[in-house]
Scaffold this motif. Sequence first.
Motif, PDB file in Angstrom:
ATOM      1  N   GLY A  74      73.075 -26.235  79.641  1.00  0.00           N
ATOM      2  CA  GLY A  74      74.290 -25.719  79.014  1.00  0.00           C
ATOM      3  C   GLY A  74      74.934 -24.653  79.883  1.00  0.00           C
ATOM      4  N   LEU A  75      76.120 -24.247  79.469  1.00  0.00           N
ATOM      5  CA  LEU A  75      76.856 -23.201  80.174  1.00  0.00           C
ATOM      6  C   LEU A  75      76.886 -21.945  79.318  1.00  0.00           C
ATOM      7  N   GLN A  76      76.791 -20.798  79.960  1.00  0.00           N
ATOM      8  CA  GLN A  76      76.903 -19.544  79.236  1.00  0.00           C
ATOM      9  C   GLN A  76      78.362 -19.360  78.843  1.00  0.00           C
ATOM     10  N   LEU A  77      78.588 -19.285  77.569  1.00  0.00           N
ATOM     11  CA  LEU A  77      79.955 -19.092  77.094  1.00  0.00           C
ATOM     12  C   LEU A  77      80.270 -17.603  77.089  1.00  0.00           C
ATOM     13  N   GLY A  78      81.369 -17.229  76.547  1.00  0.00           N
ATOM     14  CA  GLY A  78      81.750 -15.816  76.536  1.00  0.00           C
ATOM     15  C   GLY A  78      82.597 -15.494  77.740  1.00  0.00           C
ATOM     16  N   GLN A  79      82.457 -14.284  78.229  1.00  0.00           N
ATOM     17  CA  GLN A  79      83.259 -13.840  79.362  1.00  0.00           C
ATOM     18  C   GLN A  79      82.841 -14.562  80.629  1.00  0.00           C
ATOM     19  N   ARG A  80      83.764 -15.325  81.192  1.00  0.00           N
ATOM     20  CA  ARG A  80      83.518 -16.023  82.454  1.00  0.00           C
ATOM     21  C   ARG A  80      84.640 -15.650  83.416  1.00  0.00           C
ATOM     22  N   SER A  81      84.265 -15.103  84.553  1.00  0.00           N
ATOM     23  CA  SER A  81      85.270 -14.729  85.558  1.00  0.00           C
ATOM     24  C   SER A  81      85.657 -15.961  86.369  1.00  0.00           C
ATOM     25  N   VAL A  82      86.640 -15.805  87.207  1.00  0.00           N
ATOM     26  CA  VAL A  82      87.074 -16.892  88.087  1.00  0.00           C
ATOM     27  C   VAL A  82      85.908 -17.301  88.995  1.00  0.00           C
ATOM     28  N   GLU A  83      85.150 -16.326  89.502  1.00  0.00           N
ATOM     29  CA  GLU A  83      84.005 -16.613  90.376  1.00  0.00           C
ATOM     30  C   GLU A  83      82.917 -17.378  89.633  1.00  0.00           C
ATOM     31  N   ASP A  84      82.726 -17.080  88.338  1.00  0.00           N
ATOM     32  CA  ASP A  84      81.728 -17.789  87.529  1.00  0.00           C
ATOM     33  C   ASP A  84      82.095 -19.259  87.374  1.00  0.00           C
TER      34      ASP A  84
END
Length: 177
Positions: free
Chosen positions: A146-156
């Motif tokens: 899965g992917l960590q949801l929440g705050q994701r930056s452009v680099e993430d």
Amino acid sequence: SAAAVAGSSSVDQQQGRHYGPQWALLKFDQPVTGPEDSVVIGARFDVDSDGESCRLAFYGRLAASLGDGTQQELQRLQVYKLKERQGSIERILPDGCSAVCKGLFKKETDMAMFERAKVTTGRGEEGYVEGKFGMSGKFKVQFAQGLQLGQRSVEDNVVYLRFKRFLFDQDKHRIRQ
């Protein structure tokens, strides 16, 4: 006549990274003989020191000897270049394990050779390419953890596809990871 020579390990002094053994494929105009595992020292000093050419000197152990350097012999060496493509996650699907991504492929790219290829996000999340998504070059990636949801930056949200391109492979479109 050709020879594969292993040199000493290389260290990137600025970054502190170690690249392991370095290899070189040397092709000569005239045959050169030498037993395998022998130390090879070579230099070319006939270049004008005031010119724009650089002098060449090397040493290492003779790892393999080739006959006339046919395509079949060169394939045996497994010489490759590391390649990296970079795209981005456009949106994460509601299941949290899939994402639609863009930027890695052109719309006319044959996705069959990239299906099941491993990709990594800027956060280190690993997934694999499932296939095309639409007709504009977008593709779908499945992330087992899965992917960590929440705050994701452009680099993430950057997606990296790293693979090896074998130089002497007859199938130039094949990738290996």
